[in-house]
Design a protein around this motif. Structure first.
Motif, mmCIF file in Angstrom:
data_model
loop_
_atom_site.group_PDB
_atom_site.id
_atom_site.type_symbol
_atom_site.label_atom_id
_atom_site.label_comp_id
_atom_site.label_asym_id
_atom_site.label_seq_id
_atom_site.Cartn_x
_atom_site.Cartn_y
_atom_site.Cartn_z
ATOM 1 N N GLN A 50 38.746 31.790 11.886
ATOM 2 C CA GLN A 50 39.178 32.992 11.164
ATOM 3 C C GLN A 50 38.707 34.252 11.883
ATOM 4 O OE1 GLN A 50 37.290 31.918 7.464
ATOM 5 N NE2 GLN A 50 39.281 31.605 6.456
ATOM 6 N N LEU A 51 37.487 34.218 12.371
ATOM 7 C CA LEU A 51 36.963 35.383 13.089
ATOM 8 C C LEU A 51 37.739 35.613 14.381
ATOM 9 C CD1 LEU A 51 33.159 34.739 12.536
ATOM 10 C CD2 LEU A 51 34.602 36.418 11.360
ATOM 11 N N ILE A 86 42.918 24.440 15.439
ATOM 12 C CA ILE A 86 41.871 23.671 16.094
ATOM 13 C C ILE A 86 42.151 22.191 15.860
ATOM 14 C CG2 ILE A 86 40.299 23.829 14.114
ATOM 15 C CD1 ILE A 86 37.960 23.810 16.178
ATOM 16 N N GLY A 87 41.934 21.409 16.903
ATOM 17 C CA GLY A 87 42.135 19.971 16.772
ATOM 18 C C GLY A 87 41.550 19.232 17.953
ATOM 19 N N ILE A 96 41.537 24.837 20.833
ATOM 20 C CA ILE A 96 42.251 25.737 19.939
ATOM 21 C C ILE A 96 43.569 26.141 20.588
ATOM 22 C CG2 ILE A 96 40.201 26.604 18.748
ATOM 23 C CD1 ILE A 96 40.387 29.136 20.460
ATOM 24 N N ALA A 97 44.497 26.541 19.773
ATOM 25 C CA ALA A 97 45.772 27.104 20.205
ATOM 26 C C ALA A 97 46.067 28.276 19.284
ATOM 27 C CB ALA A 97 46.887 26.068 20.124
ATOM 28 N N VAL A 98 46.793 29.251 19.796
ATOM 29 C CA VAL A 98 47.030 30.479 19.041
ATOM 30 C C VAL A 98 48.524 30.763 18.938
ATOM 31 C CG1 VAL A 98 46.662 32.998 19.004
ATOM 32 C CG2 VAL A 98 44.831 31.470 19.800
ATOM 33 N N GLU A 99 48.938 31.193 17.757
ATOM 34 C CA GLU A 99 50.276 31.731 17.535
ATOM 35 C C GLU A 99 50.103 33.175 17.073
ATOM 36 O OE1 GLU A 99 52.987 29.465 14.989
ATOM 37 O OE2 GLU A 99 51.536 27.810 15.139
ATOM 38 N N LEU A 100 50.732 34.098 17.766
ATOM 39 C CA LEU A 100 50.742 35.502 17.359
ATOM 40 C C LEU A 100 52.141 35.836 16.858
ATOM 41 C CD1 LEU A 100 48.865 37.115 20.377
ATOM 42 C CD2 LEU A 100 47.931 36.561 18.121
ATOM 43 N N ASN A 127 44.203 38.053 28.171
ATOM 44 C CA ASN A 127 43.719 37.833 29.535
ATOM 45 C C ASN A 127 42.598 36.800 29.563
ATOM 46 O OD1 ASN A 127 45.542 39.532 30.806
ATOM 47 N ND2 ASN A 127 44.264 41.326 30.475
ATOM 48 N N ALA A 128 41.757 36.786 28.543
ATOM 49 C CA ALA A 128 40.652 35.818 28.497
ATOM 50 C C ALA A 128 41.146 34.400 28.241
ATOM 51 C CB ALA A 128 39.648 36.220 27.412
ATOM 52 N N THR A 129 42.216 34.263 27.491
ATOM 53 C CA THR A 129 42.697 32.936 27.127
ATOM 54 C C THR A 129 43.776 32.403 28.066
ATOM 55 O OG1 THR A 129 44.322 33.884 25.594
ATOM 56 C CG2 THR A 129 42.174 33.275 24.677
ATOM 57 N N ARG A 130 44.393 33.274 28.850
ATOM 58 C CA ARG A 130 45.515 32.867 29.707
ATOM 59 C C ARG A 130 45.107 31.719 30.628
ATOM 60 N NH1 ARG A 130 46.931 37.493 31.044
ATOM 61 N NH2 ARG A 130 48.582 37.674 29.511
ATOM 62 N N GLY A 131 45.881 30.651 30.569
ATOM 63 C CA GLY A 131 45.614 29.498 31.406
ATOM 64 C C GLY A 131 44.569 28.556 30.826
#
Length: 142
Positions: A50-51, A86-87, A96-100, A127-131
């Protein structure tokens, strides 16, 4: 690599990790944590996902505002929602994976998508998560 640090956030986690407590150095964040029910926890506190979702949504929205401002485009009533999944990753750990989800009611879909795409290139979280993790950016018309 950061060439000049503009700001540093500090937080301390205590207790039992996901079932502990987090506090920022200035006290603005001061939360009990609890693993979500879906992961076997009580769900009676905030959790790291959540954070992360909150931070990524706010940061991405700020990046969109910056891109739009440079193009003299008004993003009034725009919003960014974030889902952080998260899984298990199949190797004994977790990912983790993100959907925006981007909503810009005042712009045509293609123009909103162009701003979201440009923001994805400048947002520090992107930029931090890319790749490293899956991040999907979708422009919704509602």
């Amino acid at each position: 690599m950061i060439q000049q640090i503009g700001y540093t956030a500090e937080a301390l986690a205590t207790g039992a990790g996901r079932n502990g407590h987090v506090r920022s150095d200035d006290g603005r964040i001061d939360l009990d944590l609890a693993a979500p029910v879906a992961l076997g926890g009580s769900g009676e506190g905030a959790n790291p996902e959540q954070l992360f979702a909150s931070g990524y949504a706010a940061c991405f929205h700020s990046a969109m505002q910056s891109v739009a401002r440079a193009q003299k485009i008004d993003l009034t009533d725009s919003s960014v929602g974030a889902r952080v999944h998260i899984g298990a990753n199949g190797d004994g750990g977790f990912e983790i994976a993100v959907e925006l989800e981007v909503v810009v009611p005042s712009l045509p879909h293609d123009q909103a998508q162009a701003i979201a795409d440009a923001a994805h290139l400048v947002c520090p979280y992107s930029n931090a998560t890319r790749g490293n993790i899956s991040v999907q950016v979708t422009v919704s018309d509602d």
